[in-house]
Design a protein around this motif. Structure first.
Motif, PDB file in Angstrom:
ATOM      1  N   GLY A 111     -10.938   0.778 -13.466  1.00 61.35           N
ATOM      2  CA  GLY A 111      -9.937  -0.170 -12.954  1.00 61.35           C
ATOM      3  C   GLY A 111      -9.055   0.485 -11.909  1.00 61.35           C
ATOM      4  N   LEU A 112      -8.951  -0.168 -10.755  1.00 62.11           N
ATOM      5  CA  LEU A 112      -8.168   0.387  -9.656  1.00 62.11           C
ATOM      6  C   LEU A 112      -6.905  -0.429  -9.488  1.00 62.11           C
ATOM      7  CD1 LEU A 112     -11.175   0.784  -7.242  1.00 62.11           C
ATOM      8  CD2 LEU A 112      -9.820   2.694  -8.129  1.00 62.11           C
ATOM      9  N   ASP A 113      -5.803   0.299  -9.263  1.00 60.70           N
ATOM     10  CA  ASP A 113      -4.524  -0.381  -9.025  1.00 60.70           C
ATOM     11  C   ASP A 113      -4.490  -0.799  -7.564  1.00 60.70           C
ATOM     12  OD1 ASP A 113      -2.018  -1.268  -8.734  1.00 60.70           O
ATOM     13  OD2 ASP A 113      -1.028   0.505  -9.608  1.00 60.70           O
ATOM     14  N   LEU A 114      -4.695  -2.073  -7.338  1.00 62.24           N
ATOM     15  CA  LEU A 114      -4.800  -2.539  -5.959  1.00 62.24           C
ATOM     16  C   LEU A 114      -3.516  -3.179  -5.446  1.00 62.24           C
ATOM     17  CD1 LEU A 114      -8.405  -3.987  -6.054  1.00 62.24           C
ATOM     18  CD2 LEU A 114      -7.646  -1.839  -5.054  1.00 62.24           C
ATOM     19  N   ARG A 115      -2.436  -2.991  -6.198  1.00 62.64           N
ATOM     20  CA  ARG A 115      -1.175  -3.559  -5.727  1.00 62.64           C
ATOM     21  C   ARG A 115      -0.772  -2.881  -4.422  1.00 62.64           C
ATOM     22  NH1 ARG A 115       2.940  -2.164  -9.896  1.00 62.64           N
ATOM     23  NH2 ARG A 115       1.493  -0.434 -10.170  1.00 62.64           N
ATOM     24  N   GLU A 116       0.027  -3.564  -3.632  1.00 61.22           N
ATOM     25  CA  GLU A 116       0.472  -3.011  -2.359  1.00 61.22           C
ATOM     26  C   GLU A 116       1.352  -1.791  -2.603  1.00 61.22           C
ATOM     27  OE1 GLU A 116       2.868  -4.365   1.580  1.00 61.22           O
ATOM     28  OE2 GLU A 116       1.958  -5.927   0.325  1.00 61.22           O
ATOM     29  N   GLU A 117       1.156  -0.721  -1.763  1.00 64.88           N
ATOM     30  CA  GLU A 117       1.904   0.523  -1.950  1.00 64.88           C
ATOM     31  C   GLU A 117       3.178   0.533  -1.139  1.00 64.88           C
ATOM     32  OE1 GLU A 117      -0.551   3.785  -0.943  1.00 64.88           O
ATOM     33  OE2 GLU A 117      -0.990   4.228  -3.038  1.00 64.88           O
ATOM     34  N   THR A 118       4.156   1.241  -1.658  1.00 62.19           N
ATOM     35  CA  THR A 118       5.398   1.431  -0.918  1.00 62.19           C
ATOM     36  C   THR A 118       5.440   2.876  -0.440  1.00 62.19           C
ATOM     37  OG1 THR A 118       6.522  -0.193  -2.233  1.00 62.19           O
ATOM     38  CG2 THR A 118       7.906   1.422  -1.101  1.00 62.19           C
ATOM     39  N   GLY A 119       5.606   3.048   0.852  1.00 56.12           N
ATOM     40  CA  GLY A 119       5.755   4.394   1.392  1.00 56.12           C
ATOM     41  C   GLY A 119       7.205   4.815   1.232  1.00 56.12           C
ATOM     42  N   THR A 120       8.004   4.585   2.270  1.00 60.45           N
ATOM     43  CA  THR A 120       9.424   4.923   2.192  1.00 60.45           C
ATOM     44  C   THR A 120      10.158   3.841   1.416  1.00 60.45           C
ATOM     45  OG1 THR A 120       9.198   5.942   4.348  1.00 60.45           O
ATOM     46  CG2 THR A 120      11.444   5.545   3.577  1.00 60.45           C
TER      47      THR A 120
END
Lengths: 480, 542
Positions: free
Chosen positions: A175-184
């Motif tokens: 299972g991959l966490d495909l939620r959008e990532e937050t950089g800064t």
């Protein structure tokens, strides 16, 4: 395995179903450009989740010239068609393809020229060339010739085939966490509480980002600062003074005879300026000539005001010590100076015409040569040199004189500086009644050892990389 | 420094002990063993001890130091019956003459070499390159006394040493290697000094060259020593050192009569010194007896005359003993520097930094906080860097060094900014941004003061960066300033400001002019600022 980026995860999720596909196809599925997909695939490959196969296809492409020939035939074919029985060279020359075609005909032996007439040689043709033009092939030497003639071009097209590895499949299976990532992290996320659910991008701790360089003090200045602090801790007053000094204070007041070699033009930087002699200079003059009122004989000979008035770039910081004493005649006086001094030396890796000297003096009732040794031992100990020894030496303005040596692991005993008690010939003319202990050392010598420099010039003509790389705290070992 | 060659066998014979004992201790009398070879050692002695510039002198000192033979070495001198006359015209040329007869020498290659190198070392250490003292050594048996020290016409000729042809003295100055080396000492005199014998044969043209006639060879048995110069004491010392060294080697010394006076006498000088003063200076408890014993170890004659006084006989070769403290140093050397107790003085004092370095440290802190890296440029530079490349006129009060070593180092810096631009040139290949600063001395007329300067280079370096950085450093130093547009040609018009304090311009900031960048071979813009640290409130005057 390093942390997967969001895009790598998205790619893996697709590959889990596709198993193997080319980049444009995957790009279509992911809504990205094929180039971006290839880039992510390579990252995934570095992480062992995918493989990227580079497939190179070769293709023949017609140049504009080639396209025209494909329609009309090669220039030599066109000419051949034109040659009929009775065709003259002059006729042929009028043909548009003559320039290129005729040379080819001659080269390939398809025509012969007799008198003014041109005739075809029977049994020959350009059929093979035309075939190569229509169906180029790597194996056909005719094709190579057409490439050389600029009619055909070889073009490589690269295609990427991207496949998931068993490791990739296993990872995707978990299972991959495909939620959008937050950089800064943004101010809004912090204030709104969105940070609680935000998917904060994980960074790879094994990769150093672009280096940051702090502003900092020069390593040599740091060593000078360390020495200053030691002497301030030991109760010394700091002196600071001018670079340009009168010969009187630089030499005469220190009982340096006027004909001393160190005073010659080839050893000292003279300036075209003079300064008036201070009041009471006559005492110094008398000391040089006959020893004044002391047990000294003086140097004898002559002493001229003119020589003493001449300005020089100070050859030592002792000129500051003696002026300080002349203004501070009551004991105790403990003073030091670190400053640039000048010697007219040819510059090389270990000699500079200007360098820093550290100088200290102690004037007090009942101070002795033994006290001088005590001060030096303390100073060098604080500089990190635990073994110190002394041996007889000679300096024109001290008596007795000594040289201090320190022991450095791996090098041995190193001469670090000179010291002594100011001669009475130095102190009496300026009205000092007590012994003055004095010592000096070359600061750059310690810097050279500490910083591991092979060339002293680096201290003053520094490479920025050297300054950036030299840490503020040096791991000191036995003072070095 | 004089490096003296000490052949072991000769040294051992003279010192009467083995080489190891000597070499182990020779540094303790004040020397550096430069190198030890199969058959000799090269040892460096200090210039104040020309009496140690020969194996004979070293052996004499070491016999004392090692306790083999202590006290004053006595040298017998008997009159030779030979006299010299001095031409009064020499008074303004080279007035002083010393001489002696040295009989019964027994030369071999080594001892000739030894006396020649002693002669050369004395020329250097005592003679100031022959100008103050020059020494000539002659085979006595080739000439006829009495001798005459005369002022001769320059056109007189003789055969100089190492030549076969007669040359005039003018020609010697031009053609003979020694003539060329030392011509400057005599060339301006209308007459030249010359020593001749009673038959008018030339012995020597001091301070240039001897005549070939009196050349010293392995067969020479008797020597005539001539020493000329401008300083009576120095000439006497040179004579004494050579005569006593030759006497140590076994020769007999005879005096000559110069202007009615017998010389040399090789007699000691006398001094009476205080035991209390010596103990106080050295920080060692001495008695008159122990002090006298230590002095005898250093080859002085020394006898206690009271509980507090020692009468000292100073050998004639000890040119360095000018003052009682010179004897105290010898007491310390005999006592052993390693045995002296190291004890810091007890007086309470408080350390006090000078305000100039204190302010410099504050400026450094501000620059470092802004990310600037410190550099420490040389203070000697040239006008091309300071003015031409900067498009600036020469600063009033710039000091020119009279005899620069190279065209790179002709003046003392009057500004620091050009030197930082030079640094950027030097570091063009290094990663950007580069922000450099320096805090240091500049000199105008004969006065030293301090400047602080920062430069920043990277593709976006601009006026605003220069202004903001200058403002930050000035603020940290509590400098209350105002700004007006500058006319400094090193900066771009419209992108430059003068820093004004109390109505006076104390500095400038802005973007460096592209022509200046080109002159320094720089490719990126440079934001820079410089100011005079005397603008700091309460800054000390030097």
């Amino acid at each position: 395995m390093a942390e997967l980026t969001q895009n790598e995860k998205r790619l893996l999720a697709i590959l889990e179903k596709e198993k193997k596909a080319d980049a444009p196809h995957l790009a279509g599925l992911m809504g990205a450009t094929p180039e971006a997909v290839v880039q992510w695939a390579f990252l995934a490959q570095d992480n062992g989740c995918a493989t990227v196969g580079r497939i190179v296809a070769k293709e023949f492409v017609y140049t504009d010239e080639g396209k025209a020939y494909l329609k009309d035939g090669l220039p030599e074919t066109q000419l051949l068609r034109f040659i009929l029985p009775g065709t003259t060279l002059a006729d042929l020359q009028k043909h548009a393809a003559f320039k290129i075609g005729f040379g080819q005909l001659r080269k390939k032996g398809l025509v012969k020229v007799e008198g003014t007439g041109v005739t075809r040689i029977t049994g020959t043709s350009t059929d093979a060339d035309e075939a190569a033009l229509k169906n180029p092939s790597d194996a056909d030497p005719k094709t190579k010739e057409l490439i050389k003639r600029g009619i055909l071009q070889e073009e490589e097209t690269v295609r990427y085939a991207i496949a998931i590895t068993p490791e990739g499949l296993a990872l995707a299976g978990k299972g991959l966490d495909l939620r959008e990532e937050t950089g800064t992290l943004t101010r809004e996320q912090i204030l709104s509480g969105a940070w609680k659910t935000a998917n904060l991008r994980r960074y790879d701790v094994s990769k150093l980002p672009k280096k940051a360089y702090p502003g900092k003090i020069h390593p040599y200045q740091r060593i000078i600062g360390e020495m200053r602090e030691i002497l301030l801790e030991m109760g010394f007053t700091e002196l600071y003074g001018g670079i340009v000094q009168q010969s009187f204070w630089n030499f005469d007041a220190l009982f340096q005879p006027q004909d001393h070699p160190a005073r010659e033009m080839q050893d000292t930087f003279y300036l075209n300026e003079t300064l008036p002699l201070p009041p009471g200079y006559e005492n110094v003059k008398a000391m040089h000539i006959c020893g004044g009122e002391t047990s000294s004989t003086g140097w004898g000979g002559s002493w001229t005001e003119k020589k003493a008035e001449q300005c020089v770039l100070r050859t030592h910081t002792t000129c500051l010590s003696i002026q300080h004493l002349a203004q501070n005649k009551n004991p105790p006086v403990k003073a030091f100076a670190v400053g640039r001094v000048y010697r007219r030396e040819t510059i090389d890796t270990t000699h500079l015409a200007e360098f820093e000297q550290l100088e200290g003096i102690v004037m007090d009732e009942n101070v002795s040569f033994g006290n001088l040794l005590g001060i030096l031992r303390e100073f060098y100990n604080r500089m990190g040199f635990t073994s110190v020894r002394f041996k007889p030496s000679f300096y024109p303005y001290t008596e007795p004189s000594l040289d201090a040596e320190v022991y450095v692991e791996g090098i041995g005993w190193i001469e670090m500086g000179g010291a002594g008690i100011f001669r009475e010939e130095v102190t009496a003319p300026i009205g000092i009644k007590y012994p003055v202990l004095a010592w000096g050392l070359g600061v750059s010598r310690i810097a050279m050892l500490r910083l591991g420099l092979k060339d002293l010039r680096l201290l003053h003509k520094s490479d920025v990389a050297f300054l950036r790389e030299t840490p503020s705290l040096r791991k000191a070992k036995g003072g070095i | 420094m004089a490096v003296i060659t000490l052949p072991y066998k000769y040294l051992e014979r003279l010192t009467r002990t083995d080489r190891k004992t000597i070499l182990d201790k020779v540094a303790l009398i004040g020397s550096d063993v430069e190198r030890t070879e199969e058959d000799h050692a090269d040892v460096e002695f200090f210039p104040d001890r020309p009496d140690l510039f020969s194996p004979e002198g070293v052996a004499r000192a070491m016999r004392g130091y090692l306790g083999i033979e202590t006290g004053l070495p006595a040298y017998k001198v008997k009159p030779s019956g030979i006299s010299f006359t001095i031409d009064p015209q020499l008074a303004e040329i080279r007035p002083v003459l010393g001489a002696a007869v040295i009989r019964g020498v027994n030369f071999d290659d080594e001892s000739i070499q030894s006396i020649m190198s002693l002669q050369e070392s004395l020329h250097w250490a005592v003679g100031r390159g022959r100008s103050k003292v020059a020494i000539g050594i002659h085979d006595m048996d080739t000439v006829k006394p009495p001798f005459h020290y005369i002022a001769s016409r320059r056109s007189r000729g003789f055969i100089p040493l190492d030549f076969t042809e007669k040359m005039t003295m003018d020609e010697i100055l031009e053609k003979h290697p020694k003539g060329r080396d030392y011509a400057k000492i005599v060339k301006d005199f209308p007459l030249f000094p010359l020593i001749v014998d009673d038959d008018d044969h030339v012995l020597s043209f001091p301070p240039i060259i001897n005549g070939e006639r009196t050349r010293v060879t392995l067969d020479t048995k008797n020597i005539l020593l001539d020493t000329t110069g401008t300083d009576k004491r120095a000439v006497a010392v040179a004579v004494n050192i050579i005569c006593t060294a030759m006497a140590e080697a076994g020769a007999t010394i005879e005096s000559v009569e110069i202007d009615g006076v017998q010389t040399p006498t090789l007699a000691p000088a006398e001094r009476t010194v205080s035991v209390t003063e010596c103990s106080r200076i050295l920080g060692v408890d001495l008695t008159a007896a122990s002090m006298a014993e230590l002095l005898r170890k250093m080859r002085f004659g020394a006898e206690p005359v009271s509980a507090d006084t020692v009468k000292v006989q100073v050998p004639c070769y000890r040119a360095d003993i000018m003052h009682d403290w010179d004897l105290f140093e010898d007491v310390a050397i005999a006592y052993g520097y390693d045995r002296l107790e190291s004890k810091p003085p007890k007086t309470f004092t408080v350390g006090k930094p000078h305000p100039v370095p204190v302010n410099a440290a504050l400026a450094r802190e501000a620059f470092c906080g802004l990310g600037y890296l410190e550099v420490m440029p040389f203070t000697l530079t040239n006008e091309d860097v300071l003015y031409t490349r900067m498009q600036r006129g020469e600063t009033k009060g710039v000091l020119h060094v009279m005899h620069p070593i190279s065209i790179e180092n002709t003046v003392v810096r009057t500004e620091l900014l050009p030197l930082l631009l030079e640094f950027l040139t030097l570091n063009r290949h290094r990663e950007l941004p580069q922000r450099l600063f320096t805090v240091g001395d500049v000199v105008l007329d004969c006065h030293t003061h301090q400047q602080a300067v920062g430069v920043s280079t990277h593709p976006d370096a601009d006026f605003s960066e220069a202004y903001a950085s200058a403002d930050a450093v000035l603020h940290e130093l509590s400098i209350d300033y105002s700004v007006k547009e500058s006319t400094d040609p090193a900066f771009i018009d419209g992108r430059r400001g003068d820093i004004i304090v109390d109505g006076k311009t104390v500095g400038v900031f802005g973007e460096i002019h592209p022509a200046v960048l080109v002159a320094f071979e720089l490719e990126h813009s440079v934001a820079a600022f410089e100011f005079d640290l005397r603008a700091v409130p309460g800054y000390p005057a030097l």
